[in-house]
Motif scaffolding. Structure first.
Motif, PDB file in Angstrom:
ATOM      1  N   TYR A   3       0.859  -1.186   0.000  1.00  0.00           N
ATOM      2  CA  TYR A   3       0.000   0.000   0.000  1.00  0.00           C
ATOM      3  C   TYR A   3       0.896   1.236   0.000  1.00  0.00           C
ATOM      4  CZ  TYR A   3      -3.966  -2.990   1.131  1.00  0.00           C
ATOM      5  OH  TYR A   3      -4.935  -3.954   1.085  1.00  0.00           O
ATOM      6  N   LYS A  54      -1.572  -0.842  -4.037  1.00  0.00           N
ATOM      7  CA  LYS A  54      -2.779  -0.016  -3.966  1.00  0.00           C
ATOM      8  C   LYS A  54      -2.379   1.367  -3.464  1.00  0.00           C
ATOM      9  CE  LYS A  54      -7.053  -1.705  -2.870  1.00  0.00           C
ATOM     10  NZ  LYS A  54      -8.178  -2.094  -2.001  1.00  0.00           N
ATOM     11  N   GLU A  77      -4.346  -0.100  -8.797  1.00  0.00           N
ATOM     12  CA  GLU A  77      -5.506   0.003  -7.894  1.00  0.00           C
ATOM     13  C   GLU A  77      -5.366   1.227  -6.995  1.00  0.00           C
ATOM     14  OE1 GLU A  77      -7.514  -3.164  -5.452  1.00  0.00           O
ATOM     15  OE2 GLU A  77      -5.823  -4.269  -6.336  1.00  0.00           O
ATOM     16  N   ASP A  79      -7.480   3.549  -3.679  1.00  0.00           N
ATOM     17  CA  ASP A  79      -8.609   3.684  -2.757  1.00  0.00           C
ATOM     18  C   ASP A  79      -8.464   5.051  -2.093  1.00  0.00           C
ATOM     19  OD1 ASP A  79     -10.767   3.302  -1.197  1.00  0.00           O
ATOM     20  OD2 ASP A  79     -10.076   1.473  -0.202  1.00  0.00           O
TER      21      ASP A  79
END
Ligand SMILES: Nc1ncnc2c1ncn2[C@@H]1O[C@H](COP(=O)(O)OP(=O)(O)OP(=O)(O)O)[C@@H](O)[C@H]1O
Ligand SMILES: O=P(O)(O)OC[C@@]1(O)O[C@H](CO)[C@@H](O)[C@@H]1O
Length: 307
Positions: A3, A54, A77, A79
């Motif tokens: 991440y 991500k 990806e 978020d």
């Protein structure tokens, strides 16, 4: 999963101007727009190495949409938490030398912060979190340390590429990786560092304070790696620097990516340094092929053998 956290993403507006005249009308020779911010660059480079990640952080407005769309096109990806202000535009002016103007970025409200933290609920001790870049001015300097502490409670490894006051607060969280450049390291200890030799005692202090791995980059003058038991120096390949924006991020991506692929710490360092240089020598972020080509020029040696 890796991440990457970019609290203050950007659209990097790279403008090339010949014979730049301050206070006059200048016309660009060429200009480009890329999604930017250190964590985002790391995600983009990891993707080029075939590794998923991500990207997390805060984006807003038309510039935030540009960042999201660009990353979606590159199959990265994300978020992100949506905020009402526009994501900043960072100007990278190339006039023979490189001048940067980085925007302030949006203010982040308490509600948006709470939303941001909910993402961390899904993470496990198999994940790695990279914290990189500046902290929006509406958040405290301790904010990265707060995230790192939350990660620490769940056994999540944390890597950091940050500077200034936030860097001082993070050491106590015992990060898996710290990657200051020699200026950031000097500022942290309030000393002057002009060479790799000068940097050694201070890189070592970060290990003694709890960091697991420390990489001190020194642009064209090589890089140092510190671990609990060893200290290493890597030379950098020779080449023409075209765009150093993202070189440090590529070093971080190269190191973390290789570590995740199972390479030794020394080999991960070597690949990271080659990745940093491959980006510095190209107009955009490095590709895997560009890194592979430079790899044979990077030699890592233990400081037990001297410099
Ligand atoms: N002049 C150069 N020649 C060769 N490689 C370079 C040069 N400048 C940067 N690099 C590569 O990029 C890596 C990171 O550079 P640097 O120390 O400038 O990090 P940084 O300050 O974090 O970078 P950034 O410009 O992304 O903020 C270096 O370790 C090296 O691999
Ligand atoms: O203002 P910060 O967050 O310190 O740095 C942001 C930034 O300069 O860093 C990246 C290069 O490392 C660029 O993509 C971006 O514009």
């Amino acid at each position: 999963m890796i991440y990457t956290v970019t609290l203050n993403p950007s659209v990097d507006y790279i403008v090339e101007v010949q014979d730049f005249q301050l206070g006059e009308l200048n016309r660009s020779l060429d200009d480009y727009k890329f999604p930017g911010g250190k964590g985002i660059n790391v995600s983009r480079v990891l993707r080029r190495f075939g590794l998923p990640s991500k990207a997390l952080g805060f984006v807003g407005g038309f510039t935030g949409q540009f960042v999201k769309d660009y990353l979606a096109d590159e199959e990265i990806e994300t978020d992100f938490v949506k905020v009402s202000d526009d994501t900043r535009i960072n100007i990278k002016l190339k006039t023979g030398s490189e001048t940067e103007i980085n925007g302030k970025g949006p203010d982040i409200s308490k509600e948006k912060l709470e939303e941001f933290f909910t993402v961390f609920d899904q993470l496990t001790n198999e994940d790695i979190v990279l914290l990189a870049g500046s902290i929006p001015t509406s958040l405290p300097d301790t904010f990265y340390a707060e995230i790192a502490e939350k990660c620490g409670e769940k056994g999540i490894q944390v890597a950091v590429d940050i500077s200034g006051e936030p860097l001082k607060h993070i050491v106590k969280c015992k990060p898996f990786l710290m990657k200051p450049n020699h200026h950031e390291l000097a500022e942290m200890f309030n000393v002057e560092i002009n060479s790799a030799q000068d940097a050694v005692p201070y890189g070592q202090k970060l290990i003694e304070a709890g960091a697991e791995h420390v990489i001190v980059s020194m642009a064209g003058d090589g890089a140092l790696l510190f671990t609990k038991d060893h200290q290493y120096f890597a030379n950098v390949p020779k080449g023409k620097v075209r765009n150093s924006v993202g070189a440090g991020d590529s070093l971080v991506a190269g190191f973390i990516g290789s570590y995740v692929k199972g390479l030794s710490i020394e080999e991960s360092f070597r690949f990271g340094v080659a990745a940093g240089s491959a980006t510095a020598f190209s107009y955009e972020l490095c590709t895997n092929d560009e890194v592979e080509k430079l790899l044979k020029e990077v030699k890592v040696k233990s400081l037990e053998e001297g410099f």
